[in-house]
Design a protein around this motif. Structure first.
Motif, short mmCIF file in Angstrom:
data_model
loop_
_atom_site.label_atom_id
_atom_site.label_comp_id
_atom_site.label_asym_id
_atom_site.label_seq_id
_atom_site.Cartn_x
_atom_site.Cartn_y
_atom_site.Cartn_z
N UNK A 103 -8.46 -2.47 -1.35
CA UNK A 103 -7.39 -2.56 -2.69
C UNK A 103 -6.13 -2.45 -1.87
N UNK A 104 -5.97 -1.47 -0.92
CA UNK A 104 -4.89 -1.11 -0.11
C UNK A 104 -4.07 -2.15 0.66
N UNK A 105 -5.19 -3.01 1.22
CA UNK A 105 -4.82 -4.21 2.03
C UNK A 105 -4.30 -5.39 1.11
N UNK A 106 -4.82 -5.55 -0.06
CA UNK A 106 -4.39 -6.53 -0.96
C UNK A 106 -2.84 -6.15 -1.56
N UNK A 107 -2.84 -4.87 -1.82
CA UNK A 107 -1.43 -4.45 -2.27
C UNK A 107 -0.24 -4.67 -1.12
N UNK A 108 -0.83 -4.39 0.22
CA UNK A 108 0.30 -4.72 1.31
C UNK A 108 0.54 -6.18 1.32
N UNK A 109 -0.72 -7.11 1.37
CA UNK A 109 -0.24 -8.37 1.66
C UNK A 109 0.71 -8.70 0.38
N UNK A 110 0.68 -8.26 -0.92
CA UNK A 110 1.60 -8.63 -1.75
C UNK A 110 2.97 -8.21 -1.86
N UNK A 111 2.93 -6.73 -1.20
CA UNK A 111 4.48 -6.23 -0.85
C UNK A 111 4.94 -7.06 0.24
N UNK A 112 4.17 -7.47 1.30
CA UNK A 112 4.91 -8.33 2.42
C UNK A 112 5.19 -9.78 1.99
N UNK A 113 4.38 -10.33 1.04
CA UNK A 113 4.94 -11.58 0.53
C UNK A 113 6.12 -11.49 -0.32
N UNK A 114 6.38 -10.45 -0.99
CA UNK A 114 7.47 -10.13 -1.88
C UNK A 114 8.65 -10.12 -1.03
N UNK A 115 8.44 -9.21 0.17
CA UNK A 115 9.62 -8.96 1.02
C UNK A 115 10.04 -10.32 1.60
N UNK A 116 9.10 -11.15 2.17
CA UNK A 116 9.53 -12.37 2.81
C UNK A 116 10.24 -13.31 1.70
N UNK A 117 9.98 -13.36 0.40
CA UNK A 117 10.48 -13.95 -0.45
C UNK A 117 12.06 -13.48 -0.84
N UNK A 118 12.21 -12.23 -0.96
CA UNK A 118 13.44 -11.63 -0.96
C UNK A 118 14.32 -11.87 0.28
#
Length: 244
Positions: A103-118
């Protein structure tokens, strides 16, 4: 009479230096500010005193990009090796799956994708900045996204599952821990430089120009991409879960 004329000549000779010293003393604060501004002449990389640090940061980011490109080639070789006939020796996996870790890894992948988009949006904004204040805000936003990306990556890969977010509030400390679990030392160096440059902008020590702000955001993007690749590779290196 001759003595009086001699004294008068001395007074006239010393009058202007005395007046000049008085004026310099009265205007000393304004003159100090002017000299400080002259020591920060703008260049394509920001201010003159900022140019060297900015150039070093760009070089470190380029080095990190090259490492990531090399790792992609290595991954292709690894996939070929994995497709080779299996050896006779079979090692049974004994480690139980960890739902919380997944679960933590999935959340991190989501957060990193958001950071790249931003950061992609921030890059466009940096290219349109018109004032030093706008460029300072761009640098501040870029560093904030890097902070969140580093913390998310550490929380996803930490060995101590009982640790909390409060344990990684310091980005430098989080990167040191990530280095111990395999992240590139080049990424650690890049974070150090990005933090240093952000600190100088936040303290109003320099006013980066548009090119400097754009490059800063690109360097942040290089760092987040490296964190994403590291997270994916660390997942591939995990022991397989036993079959149900």
């Amino acid at each position: 009479m001759e003595t009086a004329e001699l004294v008068l000549k001395y007074v006239r000779a010393l009058a202007w230096p005395f007046v000049a010293l008085v004026l310099i003393w009265c205007l000393r604060r304004h003159l100090a500010g002017a000299v400080a501004r002259l020591s920060r002449v703008d260049t394509p990389a920001g201010s003159l005193e900022f140019a060297h640090e900015a150039q070093v940061t760009q070089e470190v980011a380029a080095e990190l990009d090259a490492e990531d490109a090399g790792l992609e080639v290595t991954d292709d070789v690894t996939e070929e090796a994995q497709s080779a006939p299996p050896r006779e020796e079979i090692v049974e996996a004994t480690e139980e799956p960890d739902p919380a870790s997944d679960q933590r890894r999935r959340e991190a992948v989501r957060d990193l994708a958001y950071a790249k988009g931003q950061l992609a949006k921030l890059l466009r904004a940096a290219q349109d900045t018109a004032t030093p204040v706008e460029r300072a805000l761009v640098v501040s936003r870029g560093w904030h996204l890097v902070e969140n990306a580093v913390k998310a990556t550490w929380l996803a890969t930490r060995e101590d599952h009982a640790a909390s977010e409060s344990d990684v509030m310091d980005v430098s400390n989080a990167m040191k821990r990530l280095e111990r679990v395999g992240i590139s030392p080049t990424a650690v160096r890049l974070v150090r430089y990005l933090e240093h440059l952000h600190g100088r902008v936040a303290r109003s020590l320099i006013e980066p120009n548009r090119n400097a702000a754009v490059q800063y955001v690109r360097n942040c993007h290089s760092l987040v991409r490296a964190l994403t690749n590291f997270l994916e590779q660390s997942a591939d290196r995990e022991p397989p879960h036993p079959a149900a």
